[in-house]
Scaffold this motif. Structure first.
Motif, PDB file in Angstrom:
ATOM      1  N   ASN A 194       8.266   8.903  -5.160  1.00 21.91           N
ATOM      2  CA  ASN A 194       7.859  10.279  -4.862  1.00 21.91           C
ATOM      3  C   ASN A 194       9.011  11.031  -4.220  1.00 21.91           C
ATOM      4  O   ASN A 194       9.773  10.469  -3.440  1.00 21.91           O
ATOM      5  N   THR A 195       9.074  12.306  -4.521  1.00 18.28           N
ATOM      6  CA  THR A 195       9.967  13.188  -3.777  1.00 18.28           C
ATOM      7  C   THR A 195       9.211  13.584  -2.500  1.00 18.28           C
ATOM      8  O   THR A 195       7.987  13.388  -2.422  1.00 18.28           O
ATOM      9  N   PRO A 196       9.893  14.134  -1.502  1.00 21.58           N
ATOM     10  CA  PRO A 196       9.179  14.582  -0.308  1.00 21.58           C
ATOM     11  C   PRO A 196       8.048  15.557  -0.633  1.00 21.58           C
ATOM     12  O   PRO A 196       6.974  15.498  -0.029  1.00 21.58           O
ATOM     13  N   LYS A 197       8.251  16.420  -1.611  1.00 20.64           N
ATOM     14  CA  LYS A 197       7.213  17.384  -1.994  1.00 20.64           C
ATOM     15  C   LYS A 197       5.971  16.659  -2.538  1.00 20.64           C
ATOM     16  O   LYS A 197       4.838  16.988  -2.188  1.00 20.64           O
ATOM     17  N   GLN A 198       6.171  15.655  -3.388  1.00 19.84           N
ATOM     18  CA  GLN A 198       5.053  14.879  -3.931  1.00 19.84           C
ATOM     19  C   GLN A 198       4.358  14.083  -2.830  1.00 19.84           C
ATOM     20  O   GLN A 198       3.135  13.959  -2.816  1.00 19.84           O
ATOM     21  N   ALA A 199       5.148  13.532  -1.921  1.00 19.96           N
ATOM     22  CA  ALA A 199       4.575  12.761  -0.811  1.00 19.96           C
ATOM     23  C   ALA A 199       3.722  13.656   0.083  1.00 19.96           C
ATOM     24  O   ALA A 199       2.675  13.220   0.590  1.00 19.96           O
ATOM     25  N   LEU A 200       4.147  14.904   0.270  1.00 17.13           N
ATOM     26  CA  LEU A 200       3.352  15.846   1.064  1.00 17.13           C
ATOM     27  C   LEU A 200       2.003  16.112   0.395  1.00 17.13           C
ATOM     28  O   LEU A 200       0.978  16.224   1.074  1.00 17.13           O
ATOM     29  N   LYS A 201       1.976  16.190  -0.935  1.00 14.70           N
ATOM     30  CA  LYS A 201       0.714  16.381  -1.652  1.00 14.70           C
ATOM     31  C   LYS A 201      -0.192  15.162  -1.481  1.00 14.70           C
ATOM     32  O   LYS A 201      -1.403  15.293  -1.328  1.00 14.70           O
ATOM     33  N   THR A 202       0.386  13.977  -1.493  1.00  9.20           N
ATOM     34  CA  THR A 202      -0.383  12.752  -1.265  1.00  9.20           C
ATOM     35  C   THR A 202      -0.996  12.778   0.127  1.00  9.20           C
ATOM     36  O   THR A 202      -2.172  12.437   0.314  1.00  9.20           O
ATOM     37  N   LEU A 203      -0.209  13.196   1.111  1.00  7.60           N
ATOM     38  CA  LEU A 203      -0.709  13.277   2.482  1.00  7.60           C
ATOM     39  C   LEU A 203      -1.817  14.321   2.611  1.00  7.60           C
ATOM     40  O   LEU A 203      -2.761  14.131   3.385  1.00  7.60           O
ATOM     41  N   TRP A 230       0.840  -1.197   0.000  1.00  5.79           N
ATOM     42  CA  TRP A 230       0.000   0.000   0.000  1.00  5.79           C
ATOM     43  C   TRP A 230       0.878   1.252   0.000  1.00  5.79           C
ATOM     44  O   TRP A 230       0.637   2.188  -0.751  1.00  5.79           O
ATOM     45  N   LEU A 231       1.887   1.254   0.844  1.00  8.47           N
ATOM     46  CA  LEU A 231       2.790   2.403   0.908  1.00  8.47           C
ATOM     47  C   LEU A 231       3.538   2.591  -0.410  1.00  8.47           C
ATOM     48  O   LEU A 231       3.712   3.717  -0.870  1.00  8.47           O
ATOM     49  N   GLN A 232       3.953   1.494  -1.025  1.00 10.47           N
ATOM     50  CA  GLN A 232       4.621   1.596  -2.321  1.00 10.47           C
ATOM     51  C   GLN A 232       3.667   2.145  -3.381  1.00 10.47           C
ATOM     52  O   GLN A 232       4.063   2.963  -4.212  1.00 10.47           O
ATOM     53  N   LYS A 233       2.429   1.707  -3.341  1.00 13.57           N
ATOM     54  CA  LYS A 233       1.435   2.180  -4.315  1.00 13.57           C
ATOM     55  C   LYS A 233       1.280   3.699  -4.239  1.00 13.57           C
ATOM     56  O   LYS A 233       1.168   4.365  -5.264  1.00 13.57           O
ATOM     57  N   HIS A 234       1.260   4.248  -3.031  1.00 15.24           N
ATOM     58  CA  HIS A 234       0.987   5.673  -2.866  1.00 15.24           C
ATOM     59  C   HIS A 234       2.228   6.563  -2.778  1.00 15.24           C
ATOM     60  O   HIS A 234       2.129   7.772  -3.010  1.00 15.24           O
TER      61      HIS A 234
END
Length: 176
Positions: free
Chosen positions: A151-160, A143-147
């Motif tokens: 990702n860069t930290p910036k992209q991961a922040l958008k996901t969050l 699940w974590l890999q899927k989302h």
């Protein structure tokens, strides 16, 4: 005390029967070549019954804890990613901070509980299906890999941020 035990046993038997019916309906759907995500009427009815049973077992405190946990773990992960973004915006940082960490596992578990509550209280079948799909795959690492993979930290922040929006939306649905 004996009466409560009998009520619990009866509830468990009803849930078991509903699950067996759903499993049977799902296997018939897959055998008949029905499109993925489409459930038969009998499977929908069984799922509705199961959801109504789940609703009765949720207490307001339980629901509050689910949403507080989800928000808390989203914020903790955001703080870690913000620190990582300041030191460099590299994809490997997301892997180490989220995908390959116990913090990521806990984030997955809290969001999974939140999406399950959303599926139980959702007002339409499309919402129910959407929230149930957010719990897939049924492994924290996958699940974590899927989302978050690549990702860069910036992209991961958008996901969050998207997950936080879901927390708000689902909380509104549940509190109606």
């Amino acid at each position: 005390m004996e009466r409560t035990a009998n009520a619990v046993k009866t509830g468990l038997y009803v849930c078991l029967v509903a699950l067996l019916i759903m499993a049977g309906c799902k296997s018939q759907d897959s055998q008949s070549g029905a499109a993925a995500g489409n459930m038969s009427d009998s499977a929908r009815k069984a799922q509705d019954r199961l959801d109504s049973l789940r609703k009765t077992h949720y207490l307001n405190n339980d629901l509050s804890i689910i949403f507080l946990d989800a928000t808390s773990w989203i914020m903790k992960t955001q703080m870690a990613l913000t620190r990582a973004e300041m030191t460099g915006n590299k994809k490997e940082m997301v892997d180490s901070l989220v995908i390959n960490s116990t913090q990521g596992d806990t984030l997955y578990l809290t969001l999974r509980r939140m999406y399950e509550a959303g599926a139980v209280f959702a007002e339409s079948y499309s919402q129910k299906d959407q929230y149930r799909a957010m719990r897939e795959p049924d492994s924290s690492r996958l699940w974590l890999q899927k989302h978050f993979k690549d990702n860069t930290p910036k992209q991961a922040l958008k996901t969050l941020e998207g997950f936080q929006n879901d927390v708000t939306t689902i909380n509104k649905i549940v509190r109606k």
